[in-house]
Design an enzyme around this catalytic site. Structure first.
Site, PDB file in Angstrom:
ATOM      1  N   ASN A 142      -4.870 -20.662 -51.728  1.00 42.13           N
ATOM      2  CA  ASN A 142      -6.108 -19.887 -51.704  1.00 42.13           C
ATOM      3  C   ASN A 142      -5.917 -18.438 -51.281  1.00 42.13           C
ATOM      4  O   ASN A 142      -6.352 -17.519 -51.965  1.00 42.13           O
ATOM      5  CB  ASN A 142      -7.086 -20.587 -50.760  1.00 42.13           C
ATOM      6  CG  ASN A 142      -8.448 -19.947 -50.713  1.00 42.13           C
ATOM      7  OD1 ASN A 142      -8.634 -18.907 -50.101  1.00 42.13           O
ATOM      8  ND2 ASN A 142      -9.417 -20.570 -51.371  1.00 42.13           N
ATOM      9  N   ASP A 174     -14.749 -16.159 -45.130  1.00 38.97           N
ATOM     10  CA  ASP A 174     -13.820 -16.486 -46.210  1.00 38.97           C
ATOM     11  C   ASP A 174     -12.563 -15.647 -45.994  1.00 38.97           C
ATOM     12  O   ASP A 174     -11.748 -15.935 -45.153  1.00 38.97           O
ATOM     13  CB  ASP A 174     -14.496 -16.202 -47.554  1.00 38.97           C
ATOM     14  CG  ASP A 174     -13.754 -16.788 -48.744  1.00 38.97           C
ATOM     15  OD1 ASP A 174     -12.535 -16.996 -48.644  1.00 38.97           O
ATOM     16  OD2 ASP A 174     -14.391 -17.015 -49.790  1.00 38.97           O
TER      17      ASP A 174
END
Length: 305
Positions: free
Chosen positions: A122, A234
């Site tokens: 990610n 995030d």
């Protein structure tokens, strides 16, 4: 007016922004933009548009944005620049970490741990010793939206390190629900890692944890450093003073080096990630839902290359 683009929650934030500065929308037309990485030599920003399976490039000299690469089933998420000025990327499609060489060749740096394929790397960061640290949640195999739906082969979602000399892959943290963004402190003695477990678990994680980095590159500690007050943390980056500039639902949250929320840059779309760039490294680039934004700051980002 520009003043409404900022929320000052602590006097310490006043010197970090100019309330007269304009938050610029540089480009729109994506589905979920992510992974901004700035290349000083090219005066360009590379970022991902994951569901559209393409890497975008914003040219700072012309103000134009175009497709750098697309349609190859890579579904790139996080990007960064290594110490040699090469693009290093997390790929959902190939479930791997890749490096784009100076001649354009693509090198796969890691796609398995102990013989099992990663979930969908990610986000990542390169340490000064050349090692690459990355998170591996399952977002890219949860559905066909940001990759290819598939079953996980690994027993969870973890954090890994690729040795910069030997290429050996080590699991450095294994107690996350959905590890996401990560970044080192200026002295690299601390590693911050976001957990976005709330996307999959009721009352799940929406925080950043802080780890001490030992001399042998193992991690200690891991206490919660800060909780997100609006949505989820995030991606995030640090400035030279060790403050964290973090993505959130309502914009970019600025945290002090002790985890206090001291101010916000308000953005009209949900923010996914940020990075510093520009000639003085004081232009904050912001990927948010389907768009790319930026704002010039009176503080500089931490250089990692």
């Amino acid at each position: 007016m520009a003043e409404t683009d900022f929320e000052i929650l602590d006097p310490r934030f006043k010197t970090l922004v100019k309330t007269s500065a304009v938050i610029e929308k540089l480009w729109s037309g994506g589905r979920w933009t992510e992974g901004p990485a700035y290349f000083p030599a090219l005066k360009s920003l590379v970022f991902s548009d994951i569901p559209n399976d393409r890497l975008m490039r914003f040219d700072e000299t012309t103000g134009q944005t175009g497709i750098l690469m697309g349609g190859r089933d890579r579904y790139v998420n996080g990007n960064t620049v290594d110490r040699q000025g090469r693009l290093v990327s997390c790929e959902h499609g190939g479930r791997c970490i890749t490096r784009t060489e100076h001649d354009g060749r693509l090198t796969v740096l890691a796609d398995r741990y102990e013989g099992k394929r990663f979930n969908s790397p990610n986000d990542l960061v390169v340490k000064s010793d050349g090692s690459i640290w990355f998170t591996d949640p399952a977002y890219g195999i949860d559905s066909d939206y940001e990759g290819f739906r598939d079953e996980p082969e690994i027993d969870g979602c973890h954090v890994y390190r690729i040795d910069g000399v030997t290429g050996k892959i080590t699991r450095v943290a294994d107690d996350f629900k959905r590890p996401n963004g990560l970044a080192f402190s200026p002295d690299e003695r601390k590693l911050y890692i976001a957990d976005t477990g709330a996307t999959h678990f009721e009352s799940g994680e929406r925080h950043i944890r802080g780890f001490d980095v030992r001399d042998d590159n193992s991690l200690a500690g891991g206490d919660v450093f800060a909780q997100c007050s609006n949505g989820l943390f995030d991606g995030f980056r640090l400035d030279n003073a060790g403050r964290l500039w973090c993505s959130a639902t309502d914009g970019v949250h600025c945290l002090s080096d002790t985890g206090d929320l001291i101010g916000k840059i308000l953005v009209p779309e949900r923010v996914s990630n940020v990075c510093f760039g520009g000639p003085k490294n004081n232009r904050l680039f912001i990927t948010a839902t389907g768009s790319l934004y930026s704002v010039l700051l009176p503080t500089t980002g931490l250089r990692t290359f």
